[in-house]
Design an enzyme around this catalytic site. Structure first.
Site, PDB file in Angstrom:
ATOM      1  N   GLY A  94       0.820  -1.222   0.000  1.00 34.35           N
ATOM      2  CA  GLY A  94       0.000   0.000   0.000  1.00 34.35           C
ATOM      3  C   GLY A  94       0.848   1.263   0.000  1.00 34.35           C
ATOM      4  O   GLY A  94       2.087   1.211  -0.085  1.00 34.35           O
ATOM      5  N   SER A 147      -5.977  -5.893  -2.071  1.00 37.11           N
ATOM      6  CA  SER A 147      -7.339  -5.395  -2.274  1.00 37.11           C
ATOM      7  C   SER A 147      -7.336  -3.907  -2.605  1.00 37.11           C
ATOM      8  O   SER A 147      -8.279  -3.393  -3.196  1.00 37.11           O
ATOM      9  CB  SER A 147      -8.201  -5.655  -1.025  1.00 37.11           C
ATOM     10  OG  SER A 147      -7.555  -5.137   0.117  1.00 37.11           O
ATOM     11  N   LYS A 192      -9.661   2.441   4.440  1.00 36.59           N
ATOM     12  CA  LYS A 192      -9.299   3.766   4.961  1.00 36.59           C
ATOM     13  C   LYS A 192     -10.154   4.944   4.490  1.00 36.59           C
ATOM     14  O   LYS A 192      -9.743   6.086   4.645  1.00 36.59           O
ATOM     15  CB  LYS A 192      -7.842   4.049   4.636  1.00 36.59           C
ATOM     16  CG  LYS A 192      -7.548   4.134   3.144  1.00 36.59           C
ATOM     17  CD  LYS A 192      -6.203   4.767   2.860  1.00 36.59           C
ATOM     18  CE  LYS A 192      -5.936   4.866   1.385  1.00 36.59           C
ATOM     19  NZ  LYS A 192      -4.706   5.530   1.045  1.00 36.59           N
ATOM     20  N   SER A 240      -5.065   7.275  13.187  1.00 31.85           N
ATOM     21  CA  SER A 240      -5.393   8.399  12.314  1.00 31.85           C
ATOM     22  C   SER A 240      -5.870   9.595  13.137  1.00 31.85           C
ATOM     23  O   SER A 240      -6.433   9.420  14.228  1.00 31.85           O
ATOM     24  CB  SER A 240      -6.519   7.929  11.382  1.00 31.85           C
ATOM     25  OG  SER A 240      -7.148   9.021  10.791  1.00 31.85           O
ATOM     26  N   TYR A 253     -15.083   4.407  10.300  1.00 27.29           N
ATOM     27  CA  TYR A 253     -13.629   4.275  10.117  1.00 27.29           C
ATOM     28  C   TYR A 253     -12.891   4.749  11.375  1.00 27.29           C
ATOM     29  O   TYR A 253     -12.036   4.053  11.924  1.00 27.29           O
ATOM     30  CB  TYR A 253     -13.180   5.078   8.897  1.00 27.29           C
ATOM     31  CG  TYR A 253     -11.682   5.223   8.790  1.00 27.29           C
ATOM     32  CD1 TYR A 253     -10.886   4.132   8.497  1.00 27.29           C
ATOM     33  CD2 TYR A 253     -11.062   6.460   9.006  1.00 27.29           C
ATOM     34  CE1 TYR A 253      -9.500   4.252   8.414  1.00 27.29           C
ATOM     35  CE2 TYR A 253      -9.684   6.595   8.923  1.00 27.29           C
ATOM     36  CZ  TYR A 253      -8.906   5.491   8.627  1.00 27.29           C
ATOM     37  OH  TYR A 253      -7.541   5.615   8.564  1.00 27.29           O
ATOM     38  N   LYS A 270     -10.591   2.598  14.258  1.00 29.23           N
ATOM     39  CA  LYS A 270      -9.218   2.901  14.701  1.00 29.23           C
ATOM     40  C   LYS A 270      -9.166   3.047  16.228  1.00 29.23           C
ATOM     41  O   LYS A 270      -8.208   2.614  16.873  1.00 29.23           O
ATOM     42  CB  LYS A 270      -8.714   4.179  14.029  1.00 29.23           C
ATOM     43  CG  LYS A 270      -8.456   4.012  12.535  1.00 29.23           C
ATOM     44  CD  LYS A 270      -7.310   3.067  12.275  1.00 29.23           C
ATOM     45  CE  LYS A 270      -7.063   2.817  10.810  1.00 29.23           C
ATOM     46  NZ  LYS A 270      -6.031   1.799  10.564  1.00 29.23           N
TER      47      LYS A 270
HETATM   48  N1  LIG Z   1      -3.121   7.463   3.788  1.00 25.16           N
HETATM   49  C1  LIG Z   1      -3.741   8.208   4.689  1.00 25.16           C
HETATM   50  O1  LIG Z   1      -4.143   9.330   4.417  1.00 25.16           O
HETATM   51  C2  LIG Z   1      -3.947   7.673   6.093  1.00 25.16           C
HETATM   52  C3  LIG Z   1      -4.286   8.582   7.110  1.00 25.16           C
HETATM   53  C4  LIG Z   1      -4.482   8.086   8.393  1.00 25.16           C
HETATM   54  C5  LIG Z   1      -4.366   6.718   8.646  1.00 25.16           C
HETATM   55  N2  LIG Z   1      -4.062   5.872   7.630  1.00 25.16           N
HETATM   56  C6  LIG Z   1      -3.958   4.421   7.925  1.00 25.16           C
HETATM   57  O2  LIG Z   1      -2.689   3.966   7.473  1.00 25.16           O
HETATM   58  C7  LIG Z   1      -2.786   2.624   7.009  1.00 25.16           C
HETATM   59  C8  LIG Z   1      -2.207   2.521   5.626  1.00 25.16           C
HETATM   60  O3  LIG Z   1      -2.870   3.440   4.771  1.00 25.16           O
HETATM   61  P1  LIG Z   1      -2.492   3.545   3.236  1.00 25.16           P
HETATM   62  O4  LIG Z   1      -2.788   4.941   2.829  1.00 25.16           O
HETATM   63  O5  LIG Z   1      -1.161   2.985   3.006  1.00 25.16           O
HETATM   64  O6  LIG Z   1      -3.619   2.600   2.619  1.00 25.16           O
HETATM   65  P2  LIG Z   1      -3.518   1.647   1.347  1.00 25.16           P
HETATM   66  O7  LIG Z   1      -4.909   1.219   1.059  1.00 25.16           O
HETATM   67  O8  LIG Z   1      -2.703   2.268   0.277  1.00 25.16           O
HETATM   68  O9  LIG Z   1      -2.682   0.419   1.921  1.00 25.16           O
HETATM   69  C9  LIG Z   1      -3.267  -0.609   2.687  1.00 25.16           C
HETATM   70  C10 LIG Z   1      -2.768  -1.921   2.125  1.00 25.16           C
HETATM   71  O10 LIG Z   1      -3.356  -2.969   2.887  1.00 25.16           O
HETATM   72  C11 LIG Z   1      -3.874  -3.951   2.003  1.00 25.16           C
HETATM   73  N3  LIG Z   1      -4.990  -4.593   2.687  1.00 25.16           N
HETATM   74  C12 LIG Z   1      -6.219  -4.079   2.935  1.00 25.16           C
HETATM   75  N4  LIG Z   1      -6.972  -4.984   3.586  1.00 25.16           N
HETATM   76  C13 LIG Z   1      -6.190  -6.087   3.758  1.00 25.16           C
HETATM   77  C14 LIG Z   1      -6.381  -7.334   4.385  1.00 25.16           C
HETATM   78  N5  LIG Z   1      -7.560  -7.655   4.947  1.00 25.16           N
HETATM   79  N6  LIG Z   1      -5.363  -8.222   4.397  1.00 25.16           N
HETATM   80  C15 LIG Z   1      -4.162  -7.908   3.828  1.00 25.16           C
HETATM   81  N7  LIG Z   1      -3.924  -6.736   3.227  1.00 25.16           N
HETATM   82  C16 LIG Z   1      -4.925  -5.831   3.189  1.00 25.16           C
HETATM   83  C17 LIG Z   1      -4.265  -3.200   0.753  1.00 25.16           C
HETATM   84  O11 LIG Z   1      -4.267  -4.038  -0.390  1.00 25.16           O
HETATM   85  C18 LIG Z   1      -3.182  -2.139   0.665  1.00 25.16           C
HETATM   86  O12 LIG Z   1      -2.068  -2.599  -0.078  1.00 25.16           O
HETATM   87  C19 LIG Z   1      -4.255   2.250   7.125  1.00 25.16           C
HETATM   88  O13 LIG Z   1      -4.426   1.540   8.328  1.00 25.16           O
HETATM   89  C20 LIG Z   1      -4.964   3.583   7.179  1.00 25.16           C
HETATM   90  O14 LIG Z   1      -6.169   3.502   7.892  1.00 25.16           O
HETATM   91  C21 LIG Z   1      -3.837   6.310   6.369  1.00 25.16           C
END
Ligand SMILES: NC(=O)c1ccc[n+]([C@@H]2O[C@H](COP(=O)([O-])OP(=O)(O)OC[C@H]3O[C@@H](n4cnc5c(N)ncnc54)[C@H](O)[C@@H]3O)[C@@H](O)[C@H]2O)c1
Length: 335
Positions: free
Chosen positions: A13, A37, A87, A127, A151, A155
């Site tokens: 991700g 996913s 997310k 978050s 969401y 968290k």
């Molecule tokens: N990007 C943001 O703005 C942001 C802000 C606050 C918090 N977060 C948190 O940071 C984390 C990462 O965010 P991101 O932006 O990299 O998201 P993203 O969706 O790009 O990455 C998440 C990854 O997890 C994988 N994934 C999802 N469900 C899964 C499952 N059940 N089993 C295995 N893999 C799974 C997805 O395929 C993806 O590659 C998340 O927990 C998100 O809630 C992100």
């Protein structure tokens, strides 16, 4: 010499891919797990090209206890960084049970398997959405919590589970509450590339700049902020990635619990971001003012003093770098 192997869930991700590289650069080995996913398999080869080494990736779901148990059995894992989650705030209202399933049951399963395997350094992706966004900014880690969406609540439950598990066992944890991660690796090879409709602002800015979308809607220009538009704390994804390394190092040394805001501590309005993007990249981002969105707030900015004090981490990249790197990645994607 290696400093140990870290399990990174959601490694393909946005945040996970940058963190794998930051961990490698700091001397850790990485085992990644992802069900793809919300990411592409090709991200793995791009990480490998940037790091000039092979990445051990398990294709699996974090709710699959057997898959995790087998992974812990196969590798000598000393810590976990748990990114895998859904997310989108907006989507979480319509698909709340799926959010609880992936975000809560997924975190529970990873935690249980860590405990079984005796892995007790755990970094959790939380978050800024856990805070009550109606309180004045900057918010520190003791500010009022709310979780105004499924969401956000998923968290908060994850955070709660960590605190309870730590009391009952020797678990050491770091809760990292990210504000608004943006930007990309400066190579332009990896960045934020969500499937479907982007929930975050920067991918939409890039789509509009690339004429893949005709204009950007700026939701509200009558907030009590410098120019009336919403103010957020944008932080470069590479700074965010480095925060994980600092947090893990602290847990593997002597820290038992950490709960930290991850932002820059300075607020940027939506119009300022658009302006900075246009100037940094020499492109136009046509935009219109649209009505406020339900649930949005005027400003949400982090107090980042605690991260500096407790793990010596501070964001170092500025808004120009965030805009340039995001655009470089968007162009690589052909977006
Ligand atoms: N990007 C943001 O703005 C942001 C802000 C606050 C918090 N977060 C948190 O940071 C984390 C990462 O965010 P991101 O932006 O990299 O998201 P993203 O969706 O790009 O990455 C998440 C990854 O997890 C994988 N994934 C999802 N469900 C899964 C499952 N059940 N089993 C295995 N893999 C799974 C997805 O395929 C993806 O590659 C998340 O927990 C998100 O809630 C992100």
């Amino acid at each position: 010499m290696t400093r140990g192997t870290i399990l990174v869930t959601g490694a393909a991700g946005y945040l996970g891919s940058h963190t794998v590289l930051a961990l490698w650069e700091s001397g850790f080995e990485v085992v990644g797990i992802d069900d793809y996913s919300n990411s592409e398999r090709s991200v793995v080869s791009r990480i490998e090209a940037l790091g000039q080494r092979a990445l051990t990736m398990i294709e699996g779901n974090v709710r699959d206890a057997d898959c995790l148990a087998a992974t812990f059995g196969r590798f000598n894992i000393v810590g976990a960084v748990h990114f895998a989650a859904r997310k989108s705030i907006e989507e979480s209202f319509a698909e709340s049970l799926s959010y609880y399933d992936v975000n809560v049951a997924g975190t529970l399963t990873v935690l249980q398997q860590c405990q079984r395997a005796g892995v007790n350094a755990f970094v959790f992706s939380s978050s800024a959405t856990v805070y009550d966004a109606t309180q004045p900014s900057p918010v520190d880690e003791n500010s009022r919590l709310l979780g105004a969406s499924p969401y956000g609540r998923s968290k908060l439950i994850g955070e709660r589970m960590l605190r309870d598990a730590a009391q009952a066992s020797g678990l050491r944890y770091a809760i990292l509450r990210y504000f608004n991660p943006v930007g990309a690796h400066p190579s332009g090879s990896i960045g934020e590339n969500p499937r479907g409709k982007p929930g975050n602002l920067m991918p939409v800015v890039c789509r509009v700049a690339a004429s893949r979308q005709s204009q950007l809607s700026v939701f509200g220009n009558d907030y009590s902020t410098m120019d009336g538009t919403g103010v957020r704390d944008f932080v470069h994804v590479q700074d965010v990635a480095e925060a994980h390394v600092h947090a893990l190092e602290a847990l593997l040394q002597d820290r038992e619990t950490l709960c930290l805001n991850i932002g820059t501590g300075s607020g940027t309005s939506v119009l300022t971001l658009i302006d900075a993007f246009e100037r940094a990249n020499g492109v136009r981002v046509p935009h219109v003012i649209a009505p406020r969105r339900h649930g949005d707030v005027a400003a949400m900015v982090a107090n980042v003093g605690e991260a500096a004090r407790s793990i010596g981490w501070r964001a170092t990249r500025n808004l120009d770098a965030m805009c340039r790197d995001a655009w470089r990645f968007a162009q690589t994607l052909g977006c």
